[in-house]
Design an enzyme around this catalytic site. Structure first.
Site, PDB file in Angstrom:
ATOM      1  N   GLY A  11       0.691  -0.926   0.007  1.00  0.00           N
ATOM      2  CA  GLY A  11      -0.021   0.039   0.041  1.00  0.00           C
ATOM      3  C   GLY A  11       0.800   1.366  -0.010  1.00  0.00           C
ATOM      4  N   SER A  76      -4.888  -2.271   5.634  1.00  0.00           N
ATOM      5  CA  SER A  76      -6.431  -1.790   5.770  1.00  0.00           C
ATOM      6  C   SER A  76      -6.745  -0.970   4.463  1.00  0.00           C
ATOM      7  CB  SER A  76      -6.656  -0.848   6.973  1.00  0.00           C
ATOM      8  OG  SER A  76      -8.202  -0.511   7.039  1.00  0.00           O
ATOM      9  N   LYS A  92     -13.115  -6.310   9.364  1.00  0.00           N
ATOM     10  CA  LYS A  92     -12.289  -7.632   9.921  1.00  0.00           C
ATOM     11  C   LYS A  92     -10.660  -7.416   9.970  1.00  0.00           C
ATOM     12  CE  LYS A  92     -13.316 -11.752   7.746  1.00  0.00           C
ATOM     13  NZ  LYS A  92     -13.743 -12.855   7.052  1.00  0.00           N
ATOM     14  N   TYR A 146     -14.802   1.874   9.269  1.00  0.00           N
ATOM     15  CA  TYR A 146     -13.498   2.214   9.365  1.00  0.00           C
ATOM     16  C   TYR A 146     -13.254   2.849  10.912  1.00  0.00           C
ATOM     17  CZ  TYR A 146      -8.877   4.187   8.187  1.00  0.00           C
ATOM     18  OH  TYR A 146      -7.594   4.530   8.049  1.00  0.00           O
ATOM     19  N   ARG A 187      -9.649   9.960  -3.143  1.00  0.00           N
ATOM     20  CA  ARG A 187      -9.666  10.743  -1.915  1.00  0.00           C
ATOM     21  C   ARG A 187      -9.190  12.157  -2.569  1.00  0.00           C
ATOM     22  NH1 ARG A 187      -6.374   8.038   2.907  1.00  0.00           N
ATOM     23  NH2 ARG A 187      -5.686   6.427   1.296  1.00  0.00           N
TER      24      ARG A 187
HETATM   25  N1  UDP Z   1     -13.243  15.764  -1.163  1.00  0.00           N
HETATM   26  C1  UDP Z   1     -13.685  16.569  -1.871  1.00  0.00           C
HETATM   27  N2  UDP Z   1     -13.548  16.020  -3.542  1.00  0.00           N
HETATM   28  C2  UDP Z   1     -13.118  14.748  -3.466  1.00  0.00           C
HETATM   29  C3  UDP Z   1     -12.630  13.848  -2.754  1.00  0.00           C
HETATM   30  C4  UDP Z   1     -12.809  14.442  -1.415  1.00  0.00           C
HETATM   31  O1  UDP Z   1     -14.111  17.759  -2.041  1.00  0.00           O
HETATM   32  O2  UDP Z   1     -13.129  14.217  -5.020  1.00  0.00           O
HETATM   33  C5  UDP Z   1     -13.312  16.033   0.209  1.00  0.00           C
HETATM   34  C6  UDP Z   1     -14.108  15.172   1.365  1.00  0.00           C
HETATM   35  O3  UDP Z   1     -15.435  15.369   1.201  1.00  0.00           O
HETATM   36  C7  UDP Z   1     -13.263  15.670   2.473  1.00  0.00           C
HETATM   37  C8  UDP Z   1     -11.938  16.077   2.032  1.00  0.00           C
HETATM   38  O4  UDP Z   1     -11.953  16.466   0.653  1.00  0.00           O
HETATM   39  O5  UDP Z   1     -14.002  16.570   3.110  1.00  0.00           O
HETATM   40  C9  UDP Z   1     -10.770  14.724   2.338  1.00  0.00           C
HETATM   41  O6  UDP Z   1     -11.455  13.845   1.854  1.00  0.00           O
HETATM   42  P1  UDP Z   1     -10.428  12.585   1.498  1.00  0.00           P
HETATM   43  O7  UDP Z   1     -11.313  11.377   0.989  1.00  0.00           O
HETATM   44  O8  UDP Z   1      -9.437  12.888   0.907  1.00  0.00           O
HETATM   45  O9  UDP Z   1      -9.987  12.244   3.184  1.00  0.00           O
HETATM   46  P2  UDP Z   1     -10.982  12.165   4.411  1.00  0.00           P
HETATM   47  O10 UDP Z   1     -10.074  12.966   5.403  1.00  0.00           O
HETATM   48  O11 UDP Z   1     -12.297  12.689   4.288  1.00  0.00           O
HETATM   49  O12 UDP Z   1     -10.715  10.883   5.227  1.00  0.00           O
END
Ligand code: UDP
Length: 319
Positions: A11, A76, A92, A146, A187
């Site tokens: 990962g 994970s 899990k 999670y 993300r």
């Molecule tokens: N986010 C966004 N556009 C995307 C993906 C994520 O605006 O295409 C926002 C998401 O809603 C969150 C923040 O960016 O508020 C960070 O999201 P990420 O999934 O990177 O990680 P998290 O901190 O939420 O686990």
């Protein structure tokens, strides 16, 4: 030669930890079931005598031959779309996987460091988040699989520490970025980079006023390495306190990539998306003499170099 087992080795974080531990002179046993990891991340290690790879799901009984000094448990699914698609595996690996690895640590007399997360703080009512804050987590929301798995991971790790006297460490990891993040892991950072490079709309969720604090991967790995060698068993935050709104972050990436067709588009905010997140790293500073060194601009430039190649290759494949 000291021997370390790294789970989630293929990962994003696991592969950087493999690199670091090899660099520090350890014999590394990398374990992964490639559910979300990729062998591309550790391809360069297979030629080394100090590296071995085990294809295994740590939710099932784990065994490795020989003596074992350390375990780094980083297996994970870790991005919201991954754990929405793989809720049971996420639970899990955090619960059964952690139990198996603690059992292995006990059996081998190894020290084990487990990867926890800022998600244990949920949608925090205290800001910035300090280790003694207990969090605001919805157990039955989409992120619950999670968050609760990681909360269980912390609980069972402390139980093995207190009851079985296993030598344990717990790191609470905040948002981290860098080369080897999966482009399509959903993300914010990989999404924004690939959208900006392709000249598409950057999908900002909600109004983009929610904040995150992004740590460059090399800084995180340094903090984890120091924590592993410390003698502190309670959870320690490792992250970069520099906080930014998601909208500003998207604009920063547009500015860096400089594609005139890139622009912001707004999408619905996912359920239970935390509104703010910033680590209080006083403890890490005092305990480990650690703090992040790589400024966001520098880290983003290095990450951009990686994504540029990757997005280029993907478009070539499609053509
Ligand atoms: N986010 C966004 N556009 C995307 C993906 C994520 O605006 O295409 C926002 C998401 O809603 C969150 C923040 O960016 O508020 C960070 O999201 P990420 O999934 O990177 O990680 P998290 O901190 O939420 O686990």
């Amino acid at each position: 030669m000291k021997r370390v087992l790294i789970t989630g080795a293929a990962g994003f974080l696991g592969s950087h930890l493999c690199d670091r531990m090899i660099q520090e002179g350890y014999h590394v046993m990398g374990m992964d079931n490639l559910l979300t990891g990729s062998l591309d991340n550790i391809e360069h290690l297979f030629k080394l005598r100090q590296f071995e790879y085990y294809h295994h799901d740590v939710s099932k009984f784990v065994h490795v031959p020989g003596k074992l000094d350390y375990i780094l448990h980083f297996a994970s699914p870790a991005s919201p779309i991954d754990y929405l698609q793989m809720p049971i595996q996420t639970l899990k690996v955090g619960a059964l996987g952690t139990h198996n690895l603690l059992g292995l640590a006990k059996d081998k007399g190894a020290r084990i460091l487990v990867a926890s997360t800022s998600e244990v703080y949920g949608d925090p009512l205290v800001h910035p988040q300090k280790e003694d804050y207990w969090g605001n987590v919805n157990p039955v929301g989409p992120r619950g699989v999670y968050d609760e798995a990681k909360r269980f991971l912390e609980a069972i790790t402390m139980a093995y520490h207190n009851f079985h006297k296993v030598d344990t460490r717990i790191v609470r990891i905040f948002n981290t970025y860098g080369p080897r993040m999966r482009l399509n892991d959903g993300r914010a950072l990989p999404a924004f980079f690939s959208q900006a490079i392709r000249g598409e709309g950057l999908t900002v969720f909600g109004d983009g006023s929610q904040t995150r604090s992004f740590c460059y991967v090399d800084d995180l790995v340094e903090g984890i390495y120091r924590l592993l060698l410390s003698d502190y068993a309670l959870p320690v935050n490792i992250g970069n306190p520099q906080e930014i709104t998601i909208l500003d972050f998207a604009e920063e990436i547009i500015g860096l990539v400089g594609n005139p067709r890139a622009r912001i588009v707004y999408r619905e905010l996912p359920e239970d998306d935390p509104k703010v997140r910033q680590p209080d790293i006083t403890l890490a500073r005092e305990l480990l003499g650690w703090e992040p060194k790589v400024p966001r601009r520098e880290g983003l430039m290095r990450t951009y170099e990686y994504f540029k190649k990757y997005v280029g290759n993907l478009s070539q494949e499609k053509a």
